[in-house]
Scaffold this motif. Structure first.
Motif, PDB file in Angstrom:
ATOM      1  N   TYR A 113      51.861  39.208  36.576  1.00  0.00           N
ATOM      2  CA  TYR A 113      50.535  38.648  36.817  1.00  0.00           C
ATOM      3  C   TYR A 113      49.582  39.375  35.883  1.00  0.00           C
ATOM      4  CZ  TYR A 113      46.154  37.329  39.007  1.00  0.00           C
ATOM      5  OH  TYR A 113      44.892  36.850  39.220  1.00  0.00           O
ATOM      6  N   ASP A 114      49.099  38.677  34.874  1.00  0.00           N
ATOM      7  CA  ASP A 114      48.224  39.233  33.839  1.00  0.00           C
ATOM      8  C   ASP A 114      46.803  38.785  34.152  1.00  0.00           C
ATOM      9  OD1 ASP A 114      46.931  40.032  31.529  1.00  0.00           O
ATOM     10  OD2 ASP A 114      48.196  38.869  30.165  1.00  0.00           O
ATOM     11  N   GLN A 115      46.136  39.543  35.015  1.00  0.00           N
ATOM     12  CA  GLN A 115      44.841  39.151  35.534  1.00  0.00           C
ATOM     13  C   GLN A 115      43.825  38.869  34.435  1.00  0.00           C
ATOM     14  OE1 GLN A 115      43.329  42.087  38.233  1.00  0.00           O
ATOM     15  NE2 GLN A 115      42.070  40.624  39.329  1.00  0.00           N
ATOM     16  N   ALA A 116      43.914  39.628  33.338  1.00  0.00           N
ATOM     17  CA  ALA A 116      42.943  39.480  32.249  1.00  0.00           C
ATOM     18  C   ALA A 116      43.442  38.594  31.111  1.00  0.00           C
ATOM     19  CB  ALA A 116      42.579  40.858  31.703  1.00  0.00           C
ATOM     20  N   SER A 117      44.639  38.003  31.271  1.00  0.00           N
ATOM     21  CA  SER A 117      45.204  37.114  30.248  1.00  0.00           C
ATOM     22  C   SER A 117      45.239  37.783  28.873  1.00  0.00           C
ATOM     23  CB  SER A 117      44.417  35.793  30.185  1.00  0.00           C
ATOM     24  OG  SER A 117      44.501  35.110  31.406  1.00  0.00           O
ATOM     25  N   HIS A 118      45.864  38.966  28.819  1.00  0.00           N
ATOM     26  CA  HIS A 118      45.991  39.691  27.550  1.00  0.00           C
ATOM     27  C   HIS A 118      47.033  39.074  26.626  1.00  0.00           C
ATOM     28  CE1 HIS A 118      43.347  42.766  28.871  1.00  0.00           C
ATOM     29  NE2 HIS A 118      44.183  43.402  29.656  1.00  0.00           N
ATOM     30  N   GLY A 119      48.037  38.417  27.190  1.00  0.00           N
ATOM     31  CA  GLY A 119      49.170  37.992  26.395  1.00  0.00           C
ATOM     32  C   GLY A 119      50.066  39.176  26.085  1.00  0.00           C
ATOM     33  N   ALA A 120      51.077  38.960  25.265  1.00  0.00           N
ATOM     34  CA  ALA A 120      52.031  40.039  24.974  1.00  0.00           C
ATOM     35  C   ALA A 120      52.545  39.931  23.556  1.00  0.00           C
ATOM     36  CB  ALA A 120      53.203  39.984  25.952  1.00  0.00           C
ATOM     37  N   ASP A 121      52.670  41.073  22.898  1.00  0.00           N
ATOM     38  CA  ASP A 121      53.429  41.121  21.645  1.00  0.00           C
ATOM     39  C   ASP A 121      54.918  41.032  21.964  1.00  0.00           C
ATOM     40  OD1 ASP A 121      51.128  41.341  20.178  1.00  0.00           O
ATOM     41  OD2 ASP A 121      51.291  43.501  19.864  1.00  0.00           O
ATOM     42  N   TYR A 122      55.317  41.702  23.068  1.00  0.00           N
ATOM     43  CA  TYR A 122      56.699  41.640  23.535  1.00  0.00           C
ATOM     44  C   TYR A 122      56.802  42.258  24.923  1.00  0.00           C
ATOM     45  CZ  TYR A 122      56.838  46.549  21.978  1.00  0.00           C
ATOM     46  OH  TYR A 122      56.561  47.887  21.795  1.00  0.00           O
ATOM     47  N   PHE A 123      57.909  41.948  25.569  1.00  0.00           N
ATOM     48  CA  PHE A 123      58.357  42.648  26.774  1.00  0.00           C
ATOM     49  C   PHE A 123      59.727  43.225  26.471  1.00  0.00           C
ATOM     50  CE2 PHE A 123      55.473  39.497  28.501  1.00  0.00           C
ATOM     51  CZ  PHE A 123      54.798  40.192  29.489  1.00  0.00           C
ATOM     52  N   ARG A 124      59.981  44.417  26.968  1.00  0.00           N
ATOM     53  CA  ARG A 124      61.325  44.991  26.970  1.00  0.00           C
ATOM     54  C   ARG A 124      61.682  45.264  28.423  1.00  0.00           C
ATOM     55  NH1 ARG A 124      60.513  49.235  21.967  1.00  0.00           N
ATOM     56  NH2 ARG A 124      60.396  47.612  20.342  1.00  0.00           N
TER      57      ARG A 124
END
Length: 196
Positions: A113-124
């Motif tokens: 849940y990304d409350q601020a809608s940052h997005g992601a370069d990646y997840f590991r």
């Protein structure tokens, strides 16, 4: 449904399987002074007593300016607190013990849940090696196996990542590293699970 809070800053967390401090907030945020927590959920009890702000700020467990060098920024034994980030606010997340675990299968979904809608370069996404006992051992980088690495995600409040594993049973930790896109800001999450 994602419960709402009023934390000091809006960021995000793994809500399923729940990161430790998010799970404590979800179960006890409405009743955090209840003495029954000591017997019903002792790991959350010690966390609330150590620093309630670790739960009220369930979406702020991050470090800035890591530059992708996660193992240098987050020492062994401090993975669940992001290397004692925020002046040690989250240090109780590193406490070894019987944290409440989510039952999962070999194939499961990690939900952010990304409350601020940052997005992601990646997840590991890592899972502890078979034989590791999170109820008795502190978490080190060498205890983890990378099971999924993603590419970029556009800004959104809800992100789901499918994960496939094999050869695991019993208690484990799912460890998620989220590199946000809006700046060099990295989040670190320990989610306690039980592979059925």
């Amino acid at each position: 449904m994602i419960p709402w809070a009023e934390p000091a800053a809006a960021h995000g967390s793994i809500v399923d399987p729940a990161a430790r401090n998010y799970g404590c907030w979800l179960r006890w945020g409405h009743d955090h002074l209840n003495p029954n927590m000591a017997n019903q959920d002792p790991m959350c009890w010690q966390a609330w007593r150590d620093n309630p702000n670790a739960m009220w700020n369930w979406n702020g467990l991050y470090r800035d300016n890591v530059r992708g060098n996660h193992q240098a920024a987050v020492p062994n034994g401090q993975l669940c607190s992001g290397g004692n980030t925020e002046n040690g606010r989250y240090r109780s997340m590193d406490t070894v013990g019987n944290w409440q675990a989510t039952d999962i299968g070999s194939n499961f979904t990690v939900r952010l849940y990304d409350q601020a809608s940052h997005g992601a370069d990646y997840f590991r996404i890592y899972v502890t090696r078979q034989g590791f006992d999170p109820t008795r051992q502190s978490l080190n980088w060498s205890d983890l196996e990378l099971v999924r690495e993603t590419g970029r995600y556009a800004p959104a409040q809800n992100i789901s990542i499918n994960v496939n594993t094999q050869g695991r049973s019993g208690r484990h930790i799912v460890y998620t590293v989220w590199q946000a896109s809006h700046m060099d800001q990295t989040y670190y999450f320990c989610s306690d699970v039980n592979f059925r």
